[in-house]
Design a protein around this motif. Structure first.
Motif, PDB file in Angstrom:
ATOM      1  N   LYS A  28      -1.994   1.655 -11.502  1.00  0.00           N
ATOM      2  CA  LYS A  28      -2.196   1.172 -10.136  1.00  0.00           C
ATOM      3  C   LYS A  28      -0.891   1.337  -9.367  1.00  0.00           C
ATOM      4  O   LYS A  28       0.187   1.143  -9.914  1.00  0.00           O
ATOM      5  N   VAL A  29      -1.025   1.695  -8.101  1.00  0.00           N
ATOM      6  CA  VAL A  29       0.155   1.819  -7.260  1.00  0.00           C
ATOM      7  C   VAL A  29      -0.217   1.409  -5.840  1.00  0.00           C
ATOM      8  O   VAL A  29      -1.350   1.606  -5.401  1.00  0.00           O
ATOM      9  N   SER A  30       0.722   0.811  -5.152  1.00  0.00           N
ATOM     10  CA  SER A  30       0.547   0.422  -3.762  1.00  0.00           C
ATOM     11  C   SER A  30       1.796   0.856  -3.003  1.00  0.00           C
ATOM     12  O   SER A  30       2.913   0.460  -3.348  1.00  0.00           O
ATOM     13  N   LEU A  31       1.612   1.680  -1.991  1.00  0.00           N
ATOM     14  CA  LEU A  31       2.723   2.247  -1.230  1.00  0.00           C
ATOM     15  C   LEU A  31       2.480   2.050   0.267  1.00  0.00           C
ATOM     16  O   LEU A  31       1.335   1.973   0.711  1.00  0.00           O
ATOM     17  N   HIS A  33       1.899   3.256   3.858  1.00  0.00           N
ATOM     18  CA  HIS A  33       1.321   4.475   4.412  1.00  0.00           C
ATOM     19  C   HIS A  33       2.374   5.164   5.283  1.00  0.00           C
ATOM     20  O   HIS A  33       2.962   4.539   6.168  1.00  0.00           O
ATOM     21  N   PRO A  34       2.633   6.458   5.045  1.00  0.00           N
ATOM     22  CA  PRO A  34       3.712   7.133   5.769  1.00  0.00           C
ATOM     23  C   PRO A  34       3.449   7.317   7.265  1.00  0.00           C
ATOM     24  O   PRO A  34       4.388   7.290   8.059  1.00  0.00           O
ATOM     25  N   TYR A  35       2.190   7.493   7.649  1.00  0.00           N
ATOM     26  CA  TYR A  35       1.905   7.708   9.072  1.00  0.00           C
ATOM     27  C   TYR A  35       1.563   6.404   9.782  1.00  0.00           C
ATOM     28  O   TYR A  35       2.106   6.112  10.851  1.00  0.00           O
ATOM     29  N   TYR A  36       0.666   5.613   9.209  1.00  0.00           N
ATOM     30  CA  TYR A  36       0.210   4.397   9.891  1.00  0.00           C
ATOM     31  C   TYR A  36       1.289   3.324  10.016  1.00  0.00           C
ATOM     32  O   TYR A  36       1.112   2.350  10.724  1.00  0.00           O
ATOM     33  N   ASN A  37       2.437   3.494   9.379  1.00  0.00           N
ATOM     34  CA  ASN A  37       3.540   2.561   9.567  1.00  0.00           C
ATOM     35  C   ASN A  37       4.581   3.081  10.548  1.00  0.00           C
ATOM     36  O   ASN A  37       5.586   2.417  10.801  1.00  0.00           O
ATOM     37  N   ILE A  61      -7.014   1.802   1.690  1.00  0.00           N
ATOM     38  CA  ILE A  61      -6.020   1.464   2.703  1.00  0.00           C
ATOM     39  C   ILE A  61      -6.248   0.018   3.112  1.00  0.00           C
ATOM     40  O   ILE A  61      -7.377  -0.387   3.405  1.00  0.00           O
ATOM     41  N   ARG A  62      -5.170  -0.760   3.105  1.00  0.00           N
ATOM     42  CA  ARG A  62      -5.258  -2.188   3.428  1.00  0.00           C
ATOM     43  C   ARG A  62      -4.011  -2.612   4.181  1.00  0.00           C
ATOM     44  O   ARG A  62      -2.978  -1.956   4.115  1.00  0.00           O
ATOM     45  N   LEU A  63      -4.104  -3.760   4.804  1.00  0.00           N
ATOM     46  CA  LEU A  63      -2.922  -4.366   5.412  1.00  0.00           C
ATOM     47  C   LEU A  63      -2.229  -5.237   4.384  1.00  0.00           C
ATOM     48  O   LEU A  63      -2.873  -5.828   3.510  1.00  0.00           O
ATOM     49  N   SER A  64      -0.922  -5.326   4.504  1.00  0.00           N
ATOM     50  CA  SER A  64      -0.176  -6.234   3.633  1.00  0.00           C
ATOM     51  C   SER A  64      -0.605  -7.668   3.949  1.00  0.00           C
ATOM     52  O   SER A  64      -1.251  -7.923   4.973  1.00  0.00           O
ATOM     53  N   GLU A  65      -0.266  -8.605   3.075  1.00  0.00           N
ATOM     54  CA  GLU A  65      -0.684  -9.996   3.277  1.00  0.00           C
ATOM     55  C   GLU A  65      -0.242 -10.543   4.622  1.00  0.00           C
ATOM     56  O   GLU A  65      -0.977 -11.271   5.274  1.00  0.00           O
ATOM     57  N   ASP A  66       0.963 -10.187   5.054  1.00  0.00           N
ATOM     58  CA  ASP A  66       1.447 -10.676   6.343  1.00  0.00           C
ATOM     59  C   ASP A  66       1.016  -9.778   7.506  1.00  0.00           C
ATOM     60  O   ASP A  66       1.402 -10.000   8.647  1.00  0.00           O
ATOM     61  N   LEU A  71      -0.885  -0.366   3.857  1.00  0.00           N
ATOM     62  CA  LEU A  71      -0.621   0.048   2.484  1.00  0.00           C
ATOM     63  C   LEU A  71      -1.709   0.972   1.959  1.00  0.00           C
ATOM     64  O   LEU A  71      -2.884   0.810   2.302  1.00  0.00           O
ATOM     65  N   VAL A  72      -1.320   1.896   1.116  1.00  0.00           N
ATOM     66  CA  VAL A  72      -2.255   2.781   0.426  1.00  0.00           C
ATOM     67  C   VAL A  72      -2.301   2.317  -1.023  1.00  0.00           C
ATOM     68  O   VAL A  72      -1.269   2.178  -1.667  1.00  0.00           O
ATOM     69  N   HIS A  73      -3.503   2.054  -1.530  1.00  0.00           N
ATOM     70  CA  HIS A  73      -3.682   1.620  -2.913  1.00  0.00           C
ATOM     71  C   HIS A  73      -4.434   2.694  -3.682  1.00  0.00           C
ATOM     72  O   HIS A  73      -5.416   3.241  -3.198  1.00  0.00           O
ATOM     73  N   ALA A  74      -3.955   2.966  -4.867  1.00  0.00           N
ATOM     74  CA  ALA A  74      -4.643   3.918  -5.740  1.00  0.00           C
ATOM     75  C   ALA A  74      -4.695   3.334  -7.142  1.00  0.00           C
ATOM     76  O   ALA A  74      -3.753   2.676  -7.584  1.00  0.00           O
ATOM     77  N   GLU A  75      -5.805   3.563  -7.822  1.00  0.00           N
ATOM     78  CA  GLU A  75      -5.997   3.027  -9.173  1.00  0.00           C
ATOM     79  C   GLU A  75      -6.829   4.012  -9.983  1.00  0.00           C
ATOM     80  O   GLU A  75      -7.771   4.606  -9.469  1.00  0.00           O
TER      81      GLU A  75
END
Length: 97
Positions: A28-31, A33-37, A61-66, A71-75
């Motif tokens: 699992k990885v969460s990074l 997003h290079p464009y949407y940020n 693709i999700r928003l961080s908790e705050d 963020l991009v999530h892949a699993e």
């Protein structure tokens, strides 16, 4: 880390994996997003309709908790060899850290 003497505190667990060597697996990885940020990308993200499939990409693709970062999530599933090794020891428990 499976099989690492420093990170596995359970003696029984260490003994089971000692003969198999050190194994590292990240499935699992969460990074960010290079464009949407970026300034332009975040405006585009915020303007997307909540029902637009690009907005969340089936949960990838999700928003961080705050809600400050996109963020991009892949699993992926664990590799078969790694999963088999873990399955060989169903009664062993990992130490909670």
């Amino acid at each position: 880390l499976v099989g690492d003497r420093s990170y596995s505190s359970e003696v029984e667990f260490k003994r089971h994996f000692r003969d198999h060597g050190l194994m590292l697996c990240s499935n699992k990885v969460s990074l960010q997003h290079p464009y949407y940020n970026s300034a332009v990308g975040r405006k585009e993200w915020d303007a997307l309709d909540e029902k637009d499939p690009r907005k969340y990409a089936d949960g990838m693709i999700r928003l961080s908790e705050d809600k400050s970062k996109v963020l991009v999530h892949a699993e992926i599933d664990l590799p078969e060899k790694f999963q088999e090794l873990l399955d060989e020891a169903p009664t062993l428990k990992l130490a909670e850290e």
